[in-house]
Write an enzyme that holds these catalytic residues in place. Structure first.
Site, PDB file in Angstrom:
ATOM      1  N   ASP A   1      17.163  10.592 -35.080  1.00 46.89           N
ATOM      2  CA  ASP A   1      17.019   9.324 -34.362  1.00 46.89           C
ATOM      3  C   ASP A   1      15.746   9.401 -33.521  1.00 46.89           C
ATOM      4  O   ASP A   1      15.739   9.958 -32.420  1.00 46.89           O
ATOM      5  CB  ASP A   1      18.249   9.091 -33.485  1.00 46.89           C
ATOM      6  CG  ASP A   1      19.549   9.243 -34.277  1.00 46.89           C
ATOM      7  OD1 ASP A   1      19.571   8.824 -35.447  1.00 46.89           O
ATOM      8  OD2 ASP A   1      20.526   9.784 -33.732  1.00 46.89           O
TER       9      ASP A   1
ATOM     10  N   SER B   1      21.821  13.248 -37.840  1.00 41.98           N
ATOM     11  CA  SER B   1      20.957  12.071 -37.928  1.00 41.98           C
ATOM     12  C   SER B   1      19.684  12.289 -37.121  1.00 41.98           C
ATOM     13  O   SER B   1      19.737  12.739 -35.980  1.00 41.98           O
ATOM     14  CB  SER B   1      21.698  10.835 -37.404  1.00 41.98           C
ATOM     15  OG  SER B   1      20.943   9.661 -37.596  1.00 41.98           O
TER      16      SER B   1
ATOM     17  N   SER C   1      19.504   8.859 -40.677  1.00 41.86           N
ATOM     18  CA  SER C   1      18.456   8.816 -39.647  1.00 41.86           C
ATOM     19  C   SER C   1      18.142   7.364 -39.340  1.00 41.86           C
ATOM     20  O   SER C   1      18.449   6.464 -40.130  1.00 41.86           O
ATOM     21  CB  SER C   1      17.168   9.522 -40.098  1.00 41.86           C
ATOM     22  OG  SER C   1      17.327  10.920 -40.152  1.00 41.86           O
TER      23      SER C   1
END
Length: 373
Positions: free
Chosen positions: A294, A292, A254
């Site tokens: 984001d 991830s 992340s």
């Protein structure tokens, strides 16, 4: 003194502020609590006296109570940022922005609420000619990235005292980077990652405003890692990670990005600034990974009296002036990620998992090779 990306000869567009940090936006303070306990040989599983984690605090107007215009954007939502519903509806953030590891969001959120109450973060408003306090509820903003490869994340090592330490130690000026605060146990492009920051000062014809970024970088795949258009991840020799336990596929991490500016922009414009963050991430070869989280948030320190129960007289920059700000966002995010990689130091963690610092000498060698030097 730790080297930063510019010290290695990496090229960037735009002019940084004095410290090339989010604190170049006047009034912004950053504080950390870094928790490193135990040796890898002594790690005996969950609950061991072993930690590689921490807490980061970003205070938009320092320790004075503050409400700032804010906006946000998710490139990929596999993560957490608390307080977003109120932020979306009101366009404001009340108080600090915190970043930690995935399993510590709750205690950080609750503790920052206590800190805000203890420090009189109630908003004093005037109603019918009399000053009043609001009822005192808060929606703290807390982001996270996952440090389970190096940290005993299920041991819940972040405590109240660590949150207080990050808040109370926050200051302006130069900002520590790498293995600090919430970034302590993080991994970026399969090198040791962590905390990084950068800033840009706009030309006078675009107002001379400052834009700053702070990242907690725990994302990316080495194979796709690029610097100045060079396939750096494929070219670097050595520094291969060591994982002795099950690990999610590369790129499952992340990145949290916090943007600050002194430009008088409104919440919609701040959200649009956040939408330019992926440009900076993408220039380094990331932003494609499904696993991830984001997540990006932005605030403006302008319009100190915008929050009111009467009529606001907030100043707002015309959209015509926003192009340079959007460029500054992408450029400062790109550099902040590289600063995190440059500052991070090799770390061995739980189960003797080990992630190496991005080797500076290799980066310099590869830059020279592609430039024909």
């Amino acid at each position: 003194m730790k080297k930063r990306a510019r010290d290695l000869g990496i090229n960037f567009f735009g002019d940084p502020g004095k410290n090339n940090a989010i604190t170049d936006v006047e009034g912004v303070e950053v504080g950390y609590s870094t928790i490193i306990k135990g040796e890898p040989d002594n790690f005996k599983g969950r609950g061991s006296n072993f930690a590689r984690t921490g807490v980061t605090a970003i205070l938009p107007r320092g320790k004075q109570k503050s409400v700032v215009y804010a906006g946000r954007h998710d490139l990929n939502g596999n993560g957490e940022l608390t307080g977003t519903h109120w932020m979306d509806d009101s366009g404001f953030i009340h108080g600090p922005i915190m970043i930690t590891n995935t399993n510590s969001v709750g205690i950080v959120r609750d503790t920052v609420t206590k800190w805000m109450v203890e420090n009189d973060y109630y908003q004093h408003l005037v109603f019918m000619g009399e000053e009043i306090d609001e009822c005192g509820y808060f929606y703290p903003v807390v982001g996270e990235t996952w440090d389970g490869l190096l940290n005993d994340i299920n041991g819940f090592h972040v405590k109240e005292e660590h949150v207080y330490e990050a808040l109370n130690n926050a200051k302006a000026g130069p900002v520590a980077e790498g293995n600090v605060g919430g970034g302590t146990g993080m991994v970026c492009h399969q090198f040791k990652g962590g905390t990084g920051t950068a800033s840009r000062v706009l030309p006078k014809e675009f107002g001379g405003y400052t834009v700053g970024a702070l990242v907690q970088a725990n994302h990316g795949i080495r194979m796709w890692f690029e610097v100045n258009g060079i396939p750096m991840g494929q070219e670097i020799e050595g520094a291969d990670p060591v994982c002795n336990t099950f690990a999610p596929k590369p790129g499952t991490g992340s990145i949290i990005v916090v943007l600050a500016t002194d430009a008088p922009v409104n919440p919609t414009q701040l959200s649009k600034m956040c939408k330019r963050v992926p440009i900076g991430i993408g220039k380094l070869g990331s932003g494609y990974e499904n696993g991830s989280g984001d997540i990006f948030v932005a605030f403006s320190t302008a319009n100190e009296n915008a929050y009111t129960n009467n009529v606001s007289t907030a100043e707002v920059l015309g959209d015509y002036m926003m192009d340079a700000i959007y460029r500054a966002v992408a450029d400062s995010v790109e550099e902040a990620i590289l600063n995190a990689l440059c500052a991070a130091e090799t770390m061995e963690g739980a189960n003797h998992n080990k992630f190496y610092a991005m080797p500076h000498d290799e980066v310099v060698r590869i830059l020279k090779k592609y430039r024909g030097e």
